[in-house]
Design a protein around this motif. Structure first.
Motif, PDB file in Angstrom:
ATOM      1  N   VAL A  48       0.997  -1.238   0.147  1.00 44.97           N
ATOM      2  CA  VAL A  48       0.053  -0.063  -0.134  1.00 44.97           C
ATOM      3  C   VAL A  48       0.848   1.265   0.097  1.00 44.97           C
ATOM      4  O   VAL A  48       1.859   1.281   0.759  1.00 44.97           O
ATOM      5  N   GLY A  49       0.625   2.053  -0.864  1.00 47.61           N
ATOM      6  CA  GLY A  49       1.245   3.376  -0.731  1.00 47.61           C
ATOM      7  C   GLY A  49       0.596   4.605  -1.121  1.00 47.61           C
ATOM      8  O   GLY A  49      -0.407   4.516  -1.819  1.00 47.61           O
ATOM      9  N   TYR A  50       1.059   5.758  -0.763  1.00 52.07           N
ATOM     10  CA  TYR A  50       0.186   6.952  -0.953  1.00 52.07           C
ATOM     11  C   TYR A  50       1.333   8.177  -1.469  1.00 52.07           C
ATOM     12  O   TYR A  50       2.134   8.565  -1.027  1.00 52.07           O
TER      13      TYR A  50
ATOM     14  N   VAL B 236      -2.426  -1.453  -3.444  1.00 49.06           N
ATOM     15  CA  VAL B 236      -3.222  -0.023  -3.134  1.00 49.06           C
ATOM     16  C   VAL B 236      -2.418   0.952  -3.435  1.00 49.06           C
ATOM     17  O   VAL B 236      -1.507   1.139  -2.991  1.00 49.06           O
ATOM     18  N   VAL B 237      -2.681   1.781  -4.204  1.00 43.85           N
ATOM     19  CA  VAL B 237      -1.971   3.216  -4.635  1.00 43.85           C
ATOM     20  C   VAL B 237      -3.079   4.248  -4.560  1.00 43.85           C
ATOM     21  O   VAL B 237      -4.151   4.258  -5.115  1.00 43.85           O
TER      22      VAL B 237
ATOM     23  N   GLU C 154      -3.299  -7.832  -8.072  1.00 43.18           N
ATOM     24  CA  GLU C 154      -4.644  -7.222  -8.154  1.00 43.18           C
ATOM     25  C   GLU C 154      -4.759  -5.925  -7.350  1.00 43.18           C
ATOM     26  O   GLU C 154      -3.737  -5.644  -6.376  1.00 43.18           O
ATOM     27  N   THR C 155      -5.111  -4.706  -8.055  1.00 39.04           N
ATOM     28  CA  THR C 155      -4.824  -3.461  -7.662  1.00 39.04           C
ATOM     29  C   THR C 155      -6.126  -2.561  -7.678  1.00 39.04           C
ATOM     30  O   THR C 155      -6.829  -2.809  -8.263  1.00 39.04           O
TER      31      THR C 155
ATOM     32  N   ILE D 265      -9.233   0.302   1.917  1.00 39.05           N
ATOM     33  CA  ILE D 265      -8.035  -0.282   1.935  1.00 39.05           C
ATOM     34  C   ILE D 265      -8.423  -1.557   2.879  1.00 39.05           C
ATOM     35  O   ILE D 265      -7.883  -2.661   2.025  1.00 39.05           O
ATOM     36  N   LEU D 266      -8.660  -1.788   3.855  1.00 36.04           N
ATOM     37  CA  LEU D 266      -9.146  -2.828   4.649  1.00 36.04           C
ATOM     38  C   LEU D 266     -10.114  -3.670   3.733  1.00 36.04           C
ATOM     39  O   LEU D 266      -9.718  -4.915   3.937  1.00 36.04           O
TER      40      LEU D 266
END
Length: 262
Positions: free
Chosen positions: A111-113, A134-135, A209-210, A256-257
């Motif tokens: 996961v990145g932000y 996750v982006v 999977e994104t 996200i969760l």
């Protein structure tokens, strides 16, 4: 439990930079999930600011996940330098993969932000061990300018403002204010601003999977559908808010969760 301090360690990567990382174990009494979640924060933040304080770490450990947060070089407890040649999201992706290699896990969820989303995309394009990705806080800029949207936040202007305190526009002023209130090493942040990734990302190489997720009023994540369309099978999530949704909107954390629960 996130009221217990994390296990914190460091790895010295190939160019001699010390990278700090933090680990939380699943909550007691919860069935542990075998795939750890790796978190990469955004520019001028760190693991605690972006992921611990808003409750993302707590949500993940309550779901049985082992959580690892990496402080990017120049940020948090990792080494600092005013030398722009030591920065850039591609270099940070190598740091992230060096930490992942120490986890002894066959797969990871990543996961990145914002800046961390660019790091995560670069890492996922190289590493097939990334199971889910996750982006957040990025959009069409990834496809159209090769990284964080420098049309909105030009790196050279941001670097000058971080060093002089004088910003030319509201977006730059807001980022400088955010950086200054958190005790960051401003020369290190200016170096990263000069080295911001512009070379594009091989999005076709991503096998994870994104989920692409953005605030509907985020100037750095305009038209996130463009990014989602460029990654095979990616989903798009949009929540209310600007570039601060990572800490201000619990729907961001919930999305996200839910995605990582599959």
């Amino acid at each position: 439990m996130t009221d217990v301090p994390p296990y914190t360690a460091a790895v010295v990567v190939d160019d001699g930079t010390t990278i700090a990382w933090h680990r939380w174990e699943p909550d007691a009494g919860v069935d542990a999930h075998p795939v750890p979640v790796v978190l990469q924060h955004g520019f001028a933040a760190d693991t605690m600011v972006d992921w611990l304080v808003p409750g993302t770490v707590a949500g993940l450990t309550a779901a049985g996940r082992r959580v690892v947060g990496i402080d990017a070089r120049g940020h948090g407890r990792s080494a600092k330098s005013p030398d722009a040649t030591r920065y850039g999201e591609r270099r940070m992706a190598e740091d992230l993969l060096a930490v992942v290699a120490r986890l002894d896990a066959p797969a990871v969820d990543l996961v990145g932000y914002s800046m961390g989303a660019v790091v995560a995309l670069l890492a996922a394009a190289r590493c097939t061990a990334v199971r889910r990705l996750v982006v957040g806080g990025v959009g069409a800029g990834i496809v159209e300018v090769g990284g964080v949207d420098t049309r909105t936040l030009p790196g050279d202007r941001l670097a000058r403002a971080l060093l002089t305190g004088e910003a030319e526009d509201a977006d730059v002023a807001g980022m400088v204010a955010f950086a200054s209130t958190r005790g960051n090493d401003l020369p290190s942040l200016a170096a990263q601003a000069r080295a911001v990734h512009r070379d594009g990302i091989d999005l076709a190489a991503i096998t994870a999977e994104t989920l692409v997720i953005a605030g509907d009023a985020d100037p750095l994540a305009v038209r996130p559908q463009v990014l989602a369309d460029a990654i095979t099978g990616a989903r798009l999530g949009v929540v209310r808010g600007g570039h601060d949704v990572i800490g201000s909107n619990p729907d961001f954390r919930s999305a996200i969760l839910e995605f990582l629960r599959g």
